[in-house]
Design a protein around this motif. Structure first.
Motif, PDB file in Angstrom:
ATOM      1  N   THR A   1       0.257   6.501  -8.330  1.00 23.52           N
ATOM      2  CA  THR A   1       0.266   5.180  -7.696  1.00 23.52           C
ATOM      3  C   THR A   1      -0.197   5.259  -6.237  1.00 23.52           C
ATOM      4  O   THR A   1      -0.009   4.317  -5.482  1.00 23.52           O
ATOM      5  CB  THR A   1       1.679   4.576  -7.736  1.00 23.52           C
ATOM      6  N   ILE A   2      -0.804   6.373  -5.857  1.00 22.40           N
ATOM      7  CA  ILE A   2      -1.210   6.584  -4.471  1.00 22.40           C
ATOM      8  C   ILE A   2      -2.494   5.815  -4.178  1.00 22.40           C
ATOM      9  O   ILE A   2      -3.484   5.926  -4.910  1.00 22.40           O
ATOM     10  CB  ILE A   2      -1.413   8.087  -4.177  1.00 22.40           C
ATOM     11  N   ASN A   3      -2.495   5.053  -3.094  1.00 23.86           N
ATOM     12  CA  ASN A   3      -3.678   4.284  -2.687  1.00 23.86           C
ATOM     13  C   ASN A   3      -4.540   5.004  -1.664  1.00 23.86           C
ATOM     14  O   ASN A   3      -5.717   4.657  -1.476  1.00 23.86           O
ATOM     15  CB  ASN A   3      -3.268   2.940  -2.102  1.00 23.86           C
TER      16      ASN A   3
ATOM     17  N   ARG B   1       0.848  -1.186   0.000  1.00 23.67           N
ATOM     18  CA  ARG B   1       0.000   0.000   0.000  1.00 23.67           C
ATOM     19  C   ARG B   1       0.888   1.243   0.000  1.00 23.67           C
ATOM     20  O   ARG B   1       1.859   1.326   0.743  1.00 23.67           O
ATOM     21  CB  ARG B   1      -0.900   0.035   1.235  1.00 23.67           C
ATOM     22  N   MET B   2       0.518   2.215  -0.834  1.00 24.59           N
ATOM     23  CA  MET B   2       1.274   3.464  -0.922  1.00 24.59           C
ATOM     24  C   MET B   2       0.378   4.615  -0.467  1.00 24.59           C
ATOM     25  O   MET B   2      -0.657   4.883  -1.077  1.00 24.59           O
ATOM     26  CB  MET B   2       1.765   3.701  -2.350  1.00 24.59           C
TER      27      MET B   2
ATOM     28  N   THR C   1       4.229   1.992   2.295  1.00 32.04           N
ATOM     29  CA  THR C   1       5.184   3.011   1.850  1.00 32.04           C
ATOM     30  C   THR C   1       4.545   4.380   1.958  1.00 32.04           C
ATOM     31  O   THR C   1       3.427   4.594   1.473  1.00 32.04           O
ATOM     32  CB  THR C   1       5.607   2.767   0.390  1.00 32.04           C
TER      33      THR C   1
ATOM     34  N   VAL D   1       4.617   8.280   0.918  1.00 28.58           N
ATOM     35  CA  VAL D   1       5.087   9.174  -0.135  1.00 28.58           C
ATOM     36  C   VAL D   1       4.786  10.599   0.308  1.00 28.58           C
ATOM     37  O   VAL D   1       3.729  10.872   0.881  1.00 28.58           O
ATOM     38  CB  VAL D   1       4.384   8.865  -1.467  1.00 28.58           C
TER      39      VAL D   1
END
Length: 368
Positions: free
Chosen positions: A185-187, A28-29, A55, A57
């Motif tokens: 790519t952010i969840n 998961r980001m 992760t 960000v």
């Protein structure tokens, strides 16, 4: 101290880390939007304590970092005018423009005064009628009420020699710009608690629904951050995407209505340029026409030239602010670029991701 010590409790931190590790089942980001959250994550070593599948960000949550070179250029041009006394917070002084910073302008004879409040600038205008006092109004929604109040105070005092150079930006449109990026790519997001304390949470529900991402409004202490991460991961693992409030001790759903009213009285929404991102529609404030006599751009005829590019230094601030890369991935990080000699804005401000990584890099091995 209440609301401080219990949010730095080592036992709670350990328990939350264990819960996050038990809940997360796939990579998961998450992006924290606020620079203060970034600083806390790095300073407290949380990035290295999280499970490998989580992760963090770092987003464009530092107002100093996202102020574009074109706005710095306007401020520099005003500071170099003999009749102008430019007032600014100290963290803006070394931010690079397309050719120079405010500090360099002062070294060339420019009139620059570091203040601690926009009302300090109002007082300077009152005490120095021979000078045109301009306050460089920078920040997210959090600082907008105080800057709007400065305009209202100047109007109340009928000050003809006070104005504001406005570079206010808004968080939700920036989040949407990131989510709509084809390379996104952010969840999920940790929302900026201080912004929501002013503006509330209502603007985030459409984003969560439209893009299918959880948004958890979060505080700044270690326990706050880990609770926010746990809440976001729980949503992701259960297939939910809504807005939650971890920072309920400060944030109310509708925010501070009085502060919002002051903002609406003085400012209106407009398109704004963000450093490293570009122009985001309806992502900032400008002074309403009824208060144009206190708008430096109207008074002095300055304009924001977005076609002027800063000197290419190899800085990857744009990619860092969009969450595409981390500071240590820049070849200049900790070498040619340091807080004393910054190549880009994220290394200038204490809330900038690069500065946070630099100050705590030796402890956490973040310098390559």
């Amino acid at each position: 101290m209440k609301h401080l010590s219990e949010y730095r409790d080592a036992a709670k931190v350990k328990k939350l880390l264990s819960e996050i590790g038990a809940v997360v089942k796939r990579p998961r980001m998450l992006m924290e939007v606020c620079g203060g959250q970034t600083h806390s994550l790095v300073k407290n070593g949380i990035l290295n304590m999280l499970p490998e599948m989580v992760t963090m960000v770092h987003g464009p949550g530092c107002p100093v970092c996202v102020t574009p070179a074109s706005m710095i250029d306007q401020a520099v041009a005003l500071a170099l005018r003999e009749e102008v006394l430019l007032c600014s917070f100290g963290d803006m002084v070394r931010v690079p423009g397309s050719s120079k910073s405010l500090m360099q302008a002062r070294a060339e004879g420019g009139n620059l005064k570091v203040v601690y409040s926009p009302l300090d600038a109002v007082k300077l205008a009152l005490d120095h009628p021979e000078k045109e006092v301009v306050f460089f109004a920078v920040g997210f929604e959090t600082t907008a009420p105080a800057n709007a109040l400065a305009v209202l105070q100047a109007a109340k005092l009928h000050l003809p020699n006070f104005s504001v150079l406005v570079s206010h930006v808004l968080v939700p449109p920036a989040m949407e710009a990131i989510l709509s990026d084809p390379f996104n790519t952010i969840n999920g997001f940790l929302g900026a608690g201080h912004v929501c304390s002013v503006m509330g949470m209502q603007e985030y529900y459409p984003l969560a629904e439209k893009y299918g991402v959880p948004i958890v409004v979060t505080g700044f202490e270690p326990v706050d951050l880990l609770e926010g991460i746990l809440m976001a991961v729980r949503q992701l693992e259960s297939g939910k995407a809504t807005v939650e409030n971890q920072y309920a001790r400060v944030v109310r759903p509708n925010g501070n209505q009085q502060a919002q009213a002051v903002i609406r009285e003085v400012f209106e929404v407009t398109d704004r340029e963000w450093r490293g991102i570009g122009v985001i529609p309806q992502s900032g404030y400008k002074v309403r026409e009824k208060y144009w006599q206190y708008d430096a751009e109207q008074k002095f005829g300055t304009t924001t030239d977005t076609t002027v590019a800063p000197t290419d230094t190899g800085c990857i601030a744009g990619e860092i602010l969009r969450g595409l890369k981390k500071p240590a991935q820049c070849p200049h990080f900790g070498k040619g670029c340091t807080p004393l000699h910054p190549l880009g804005a994220p290394m200038v401000s204490s809330e900038g991701a690069c500065a946070a990584y630099f100050h705590f890099s030796q402890a956490y091995e973040m310098i390559p």
